[in-house]
Design a protein around this motif. Structure first.
Motif, PDB file in Angstrom:
ATOM      1  N   PRO A   1     -83.371  31.918 -44.734  1.00 40.84           N
ATOM      2  CA  PRO A   1     -82.076  31.389 -45.160  1.00 40.84           C
ATOM      3  C   PRO A   1     -81.971  31.206 -46.672  1.00 40.84           C
ATOM      4  CG  PRO A   1     -82.865  30.236 -43.207  1.00 40.84           C
ATOM      5  CD  PRO A   1     -83.984  31.137 -43.655  1.00 40.84           C
TER       6      PRO A   1
ATOM      7  N   THR B   1     -70.230  35.969 -45.880  1.00 38.29           N
ATOM      8  CA  THR B   1     -71.227  34.904 -45.721  1.00 38.29           C
ATOM      9  C   THR B   1     -71.454  34.584 -44.242  1.00 38.29           C
ATOM     10  OG1 THR B   1     -69.606  33.116 -45.840  1.00 38.29           O
ATOM     11  CG2 THR B   1     -70.527  33.921 -47.923  1.00 38.29           C
TER      12      THR B   1
ATOM     13  N   GLU C   1     -75.719  22.036 -42.718  1.00 38.82           N
ATOM     14  CA  GLU C   1     -76.518  23.148 -43.227  1.00 38.82           C
ATOM     15  C   GLU C   1     -75.623  24.294 -43.693  1.00 38.82           C
ATOM     16  OE1 GLU C   1     -80.240  26.014 -41.778  1.00 38.82           O
ATOM     17  OE2 GLU C   1     -78.994  24.967 -40.307  1.00 38.82           O
TER      18      GLU C   1
ATOM     19  N   GLU D   1     -75.224  25.621 -47.599  1.00 35.38           N
ATOM     20  CA  GLU D   1     -75.480  27.019 -47.938  1.00 35.38           C
ATOM     21  C   GLU D   1     -74.296  27.634 -48.678  1.00 35.38           C
ATOM     22  OE1 GLU D   1     -77.332  29.713 -44.956  1.00 35.38           O
ATOM     23  OE2 GLU D   1     -75.478  30.861 -45.170  1.00 35.38           O
TER      24      GLU D   1
END
Length: 449
Positions: free
Chosen positions: A168, A194, A203, A207
């Motif tokens: 990630p 994305t 999360e 990101e």
């Protein structure tokens, strides 16, 4: 799209237009029905309340009630307020003065984000821009594969990370490298696809915030499913608060009969809708025009969008048609068939009728599929002709008509009707051959319909 709401508002406002004199009570009763129609369309209740209050305040003024056409004045006020609710003016992409323009696409899984990246790439490729797609979701290799497949179909390059064990943390690096490649290789537009999730979580937001901080995109566009109604509006609000949006692309609008997301997003989030996804094909992406959408909702049609769709199809097909047509050959049955195909590429007859004034009532004509079937029968008859017959209709005698009818599953009478329609179209073609390109195009469109 928004059919149910459009039909209800059309009935309500038609009553007002039919009255010679309006009173505050007439208007109050009508606005009560409008309020209910908007709430049933899943429009945010606070937005509906403010909308009704603004319309009521303007509609009960002396200049409206004492005008010669008070009903039409009220309709104009409703149109103005609908346009205001959706953003008033078209909001296009903000292109960078120094390329590449970086567009960061965000959204949840299932909203059509990757396909929308392909649609956006196609739109700008057709405008002569060089586009680079960036697969920025290493967790889901299938998303990268889908983007690569779209890139091959469009002839667009796709930047992706090939390592199977991509972590990630690599996402930011992938996006940064994609943008650097776009800058080094002279691309006009870099589109970042994305990662998405099944739901919003910390999360995901962290990101996306890291990507935005690293590449500083010119646009951050949320891709949201219009079918989810107010859930799409709430999601847009959360993405905007935690990541920061510049606009929204609503997908699956063609299946959204209610329209709550279309009408609410701008008013709730302050962020404009920039595009609408109106189908699964790569050409099914429309720029969002608040004024045109307001007209469609009120049954006034959207002729400008129809003409733009037709112009796009015509421009794409004109060169091929001109190449095939022999010099001085005139308008043939082959041309007639080609123009029928152009109308089908604009959209279904139901969609086309929906863009015409009074479209809701006109669309009832197409509900049984009869116009679509008639088009197919006409094409089948022309396809049953020999190339020589399509180029020269004068050789089609009685025996040839029987053969054409057998081959297309029709009758001789239907073949005769086709030839009569073709001759009328041919006569019109001759009458406007000295006109401008736009006049030729509009005449061809009318013939085809």
């Amino acid at each position: 799209m928004l059919d149910a709401l459009s039909e209800k508002l059309d009935k309500i406002l038609r009553k007002l237009r039919g009255r010679g004199v309006l009173t505050e009570q007439n208007i109050a009763e009508a606005l009560k029905e409008v309020r209910l129609a908007l709430l049933e369309a899943d429009v945010n209740f606070k937005i509906v309340k403010d909308f009704i209050n603004r319309v009521r305040e303007k509609a009960v003024g002396r200049e409206v009630l004492e005008s010669l056409t008070p009903g039409h004045q009220v309709v104009k006020i409703v149109w103005d307020e609908l346009r205001e609710m959706m953003g008033r003016e078209k909001a296009g992409l903000s292109l960078a003065s120094s390329p590449p323009t970086v567009v960061m696409m965000v959204g949840l899984q299932g909203s059509g984000k990757t396909t929308t990246c392909g649609k956006l790439a196609r739109l700008f490729t057709q405008q002569g821009k060089r586009v680079l797609l960036v697969a920025a979701d290493p967790r889901r290799p299938a998303a990268g594969d889908q983007l690569a497949s779209l890139g091959r179909d469009l002839g667009v390059e796709v930047h992706r990370f090939d390592r199977a064990d991509a972590a990630p943390a690599d996402v930011v690096r992938i996006c940064r490298e994609g943008v650097e490649r776009g800058r080094d290789q002279g691309y006009d537009l870099v589109i970042l696809d994305t990662g998405g999730r099944l739901h919003i979580d910390d999360e995901l937001m962290a990101e996306l915030a890291a990507i935005k901080h690293a590449v500083k995109p010119h646009e951050v566009l949320l891709v949201a499913d219009a079918m989810t109604g107010q859930d799409a509006v709430n999601m847009a609000s959360r993405f905007d608060r935690q990541v920061g949006l510049t606009g929204v692309i609503l997908t699956k609008v063609e299946g959204d009969a209610r329209g709550g997301a279309v009408l609410s997003i701008r008013a709730v989030t302050g962020k404009p809708i920039k595009f609408l996804g109106v189908g699964e094909k790569l050409d099914a992406l429309e720029a969002f025009h608040p004024d045109r959408m307001a007209s469609r909702i009120l049954g006034m049609g959207d002729v400008l969008s129809l003409v733009e769709k037709a112009q796009e199809v015509y421009a794409r097909e004109q060169a091929k048609t001109d190449e095939k047509k022999p010099a001085g050959g005139g308008f043939t049955l082959e041309d007639f068939r080609e123009q029928l195909g152009q109308v089908k590429r604009i959209g279904s007859l139901e969609q086309i009728l929906g863009m015409l004034p009074g479209g809701q009532r006109l669309k009832a004509l197409a509900q049984n599929g009869l116009p679509e079937r008639e088009l197919k029968r006409v094409v089948a008859m022309i396809d049953s002709m020999t190339p020589r017959e399509r180029r020269d209709h004068t050789i089609i005698n009685g025996s040839r008509k029987k053969r054409i009818a057998r081959g297309s599953g029709t009758s001789v009478q239907e073949v005769n009707r086709l030839l009569k329609q073709f001759l009328a179209a041919r006569k019109m073609m001759k009458a406007i051959t000295s006109g401008t390109g736009s006049r030729r195009h509009l005449a061809q469109l009318m013939r085809s319909m």
